[in-house]
Design an enzyme around this catalytic site. Sequence first.
Site, mmCIF file in Angstrom:
data_model
loop_
_atom_site.group_PDB
_atom_site.id
_atom_site.type_symbol
_atom_site.label_atom_id
_atom_site.label_comp_id
_atom_site.label_asym_id
_atom_site.label_seq_id
_atom_site.Cartn_x
_atom_site.Cartn_y
_atom_site.Cartn_z
ATOM 1 N N LYS A 39 0.832 -1.198 0.000
ATOM 2 C CA LYS A 39 0.000 0.000 0.000
ATOM 3 C C LYS A 39 0.875 1.259 0.000
ATOM 4 C CE LYS A 39 -4.390 0.694 2.356
ATOM 5 N NZ LYS A 39 -5.033 0.531 3.672
ATOM 6 N N GLU A 149 -13.576 10.762 14.569
ATOM 7 C CA GLU A 149 -13.769 11.179 13.183
ATOM 8 C C GLU A 149 -15.235 10.974 12.781
ATOM 9 O OE1 GLU A 149 -11.513 12.666 11.036
ATOM 10 O OE2 GLU A 149 -13.564 12.951 10.326
ATOM 11 N N ARG A 152 -17.990 11.022 6.345
ATOM 12 C CA ARG A 152 -18.762 10.008 5.619
ATOM 13 C C ARG A 152 -17.993 9.577 4.386
ATOM 14 N NH1 ARG A 152 -23.501 13.950 4.505
ATOM 15 N NH2 ARG A 152 -21.609 15.195 4.358
ATOM 16 N N PHE A 247 -31.418 11.754 7.242
ATOM 17 C CA PHE A 247 -31.480 10.388 7.774
ATOM 18 C C PHE A 247 -32.899 9.931 8.020
ATOM 19 C CE2 PHE A 247 -27.332 8.542 8.226
ATOM 20 C CZ PHE A 247 -26.585 9.595 7.741
ATOM 21 N N LEU A 248 -33.809 10.377 7.160
ATOM 22 C CA LEU A 248 -35.182 9.888 7.200
ATOM 23 C C LEU A 248 -35.521 9.212 5.875
ATOM 24 C CD1 LEU A 248 -37.148 12.763 9.011
ATOM 25 C CD2 LEU A 248 -36.487 10.521 9.916
ATOM 26 N N CYS A 258 -19.177 1.730 9.601
ATOM 27 C CA CYS A 258 -19.362 2.400 10.897
ATOM 28 C C CYS A 258 -20.642 2.035 11.622
ATOM 29 C CB CYS A 258 -19.325 3.913 10.699
ATOM 30 S SG CYS A 258 -17.670 4.540 10.451
ATOM 31 N N LYS A 318 -23.468 2.175 -0.158
ATOM 32 C CA LYS A 318 -24.124 3.434 -0.539
ATOM 33 C C LYS A 318 -23.406 3.946 -1.781
ATOM 34 C CE LYS A 318 -21.419 6.776 2.060
ATOM 35 N NZ LYS A 318 -21.456 7.902 2.977
ATOM 36 N N ARG A 325 -18.440 -3.211 2.894
ATOM 37 C CA ARG A 325 -18.580 -3.699 4.269
ATOM 38 C C ARG A 325 -20.037 -3.587 4.738
ATOM 39 N NH1 ARG A 325 -13.504 -0.759 7.032
ATOM 40 N NH2 ARG A 325 -13.897 0.698 5.350
HETATM 41 C C1 UDX Z 1 -21.351 7.168 8.817
HETATM 42 C C2 UDX Z 1 -21.563 8.492 9.567
HETATM 43 O O1 UDX Z 1 -22.451 9.321 8.812
HETATM 44 C C3 UDX Z 1 -20.259 9.180 9.809
HETATM 45 O O2 UDX Z 1 -20.478 10.363 10.564
HETATM 46 C C4 UDX Z 1 -19.326 8.249 10.561
HETATM 47 O O3 UDX Z 1 -18.064 8.823 10.723
HETATM 48 C C5 UDX Z 1 -19.168 6.916 9.820
HETATM 49 O O4 UDX Z 1 -20.473 6.368 9.570
HETATM 50 P P1 UDX Z 1 -20.864 6.373 6.334
HETATM 51 O O5 UDX Z 1 -20.779 4.986 6.873
HETATM 52 O O6 UDX Z 1 -19.835 6.801 5.352
HETATM 53 O O7 UDX Z 1 -20.809 7.428 7.530
HETATM 54 O O8 UDX Z 1 -22.278 6.504 5.615
HETATM 55 P P2 UDX Z 1 -23.649 7.334 5.714
HETATM 56 O O9 UDX Z 1 -23.737 8.232 4.558
HETATM 57 O O10 UDX Z 1 -23.843 7.932 7.046
HETATM 58 O O11 UDX Z 1 -24.705 6.145 5.460
HETATM 59 C C6 UDX Z 1 -24.714 4.969 6.262
HETATM 60 C C7 UDX Z 1 -25.763 3.984 5.786
HETATM 61 O O12 UDX Z 1 -27.058 4.435 6.121
HETATM 62 C C8 UDX Z 1 -25.781 3.715 4.291
HETATM 63 O O13 UDX Z 1 -25.941 2.318 4.070
HETATM 64 C C9 UDX Z 1 -26.996 4.489 3.803
HETATM 65 O O14 UDX Z 1 -27.551 3.906 2.647
HETATM 66 C C10 UDX Z 1 -27.910 4.355 4.991
HETATM 67 N N1 UDX Z 1 -28.909 5.440 5.106
HETATM 68 C C11 UDX Z 1 -28.507 6.721 5.356
HETATM 69 C C12 UDX Z 1 -30.263 5.153 4.990
HETATM 70 O O15 UDX Z 1 -30.665 3.994 4.776
HETATM 71 N N2 UDX Z 1 -31.183 6.167 5.143
HETATM 72 C C13 UDX Z 1 -30.808 7.437 5.400
HETATM 73 O O16 UDX Z 1 -31.697 8.292 5.529
HETATM 74 C C14 UDX Z 1 -29.435 7.732 5.501
#
Ligand code: UDX
Length: 433
Positions: A39, A149, A152, A247-248, A258, A318, A325
Amino acid sequence: MAEREPIGVVGTGYVGLVTAAGFAELGNEVWCVDIDAEKIARLKRGEIPIYEPGLEELVARNRSRLHFTTDIADALANARLLFVAVGTPPTYSGDPDLSAVHAVVDAMPASDRHALVMKSTVPVGTGAAIKRHFAQAGKGDFRYVSCPEFLREGSAVGDFLNPDRVVIGDDGDWAGDAVVELYAPLDAPLVRTDIASAEMVKLAANAFLATKISFINEIANVCEETGADVLEVARGMGLDRRIGPQFLRAGIGFGGSCFPKDVLGLKQLAGNSGYHFQLLNAVIEVNELQKRRVIGKLHKHLGSLVGKRVALLGLAFKPNTDDMREASSLVLSARLQADGAHVVAHDPVAEEEARRLMAGIEFADSPLDAVRGADAVVLVTEWQQFTELDWNEVAEAMAGDVVIDGRNALDPEAVRAAGLRYEGIGRGRSGSA
Ligand code: UDX
């Protein structure tokens, strides 16, 4: 501009690399350390081992300030602050595996001019344990700062440069002051607190966001029984400033590196200290069931899935990432195959990663190749390529007519106008608005 402090970053994954490139952009010299020699060799050649929009440009622009090495001594020689951004994946029990963190801690010499700055997500109490360990090993002057941290994946570069807040947990010493100074140019609200509280902010924030998703998913499921449309419900709820619109989005569940890990980690942390965190059990269970609800929808339209061809659009957890993961696609494809379906999938960037994790499915080079001859199409990840599909072309290519929109990201009218049957998540009675 005042001289910026050189720093070390241990671990060159998503968090480490973005943090390193971000600070280099702010003018810091950064020594990036990873035990993976391959890496480091790639990074030295300017190759970015992960897909993260904007990261390659950021690294390229700041090449002169970024130093890559496998030797932690290089970082110790050049920097006082060593950010720790190594993986803490979940173990079978749900407690995170801290062996990579411990390896870094053990590699530290006795020093009164160095500090570890913990970026990796760790259970509350880890900082205290590391400080105890340092004291017992005669390294009691080594300083410790918790700096969780929140970035996203997919928008990590922007999140680094424009954070909602910076959380710094420390003992009120030079190291905490130095980390405050590092982040000062970002002009973000600062929460300076004790180490345990900083550790908890991270776990609680992620658990809360995951709870919000499981909550709206349950509302969506009730909408399907009662005739309400979850998109309208979320719109109405989200305008309440105490709730907020984010997040709705109902769908087929949350994944990623995460949320699943941190929710389970917090549940275990509570359990380890004798508290039963009831709510988080439900959040996890709802998410597991939500991934499987698509199967029920397919059964409703197709009857038995034996011999049926099901196309999955998207595999990453996403959009805008190649990260697989805890992706909902993993559970979904396994369940479909167990029910006898033939699964064909397309993802614009996650295919290589997916091939390592998924057996028995066919990979297609384009969305249209994936849907060709399919009895049903399931939108799993809302990549823009999929929301912009020409549904007349899709309808022509498909053998059947079922479209399950697992992210409520498609235009139901456009899909229906092409003669297809549309079903989303929580979009009115029987799931179709
Ligand atoms: C998340 C946190 O947002 C971030 O602050 C933290 O540091 C790490 O975890 P991330 O894992 O990159 O970040 O993804 P995020 O965009 O938050 O989405 C997480 C999951 O939730 C995805 O699978 C997404 O599809 C899902 N999601 C998100 C929903 O199903 N509905 C929503 O309204 C929002």
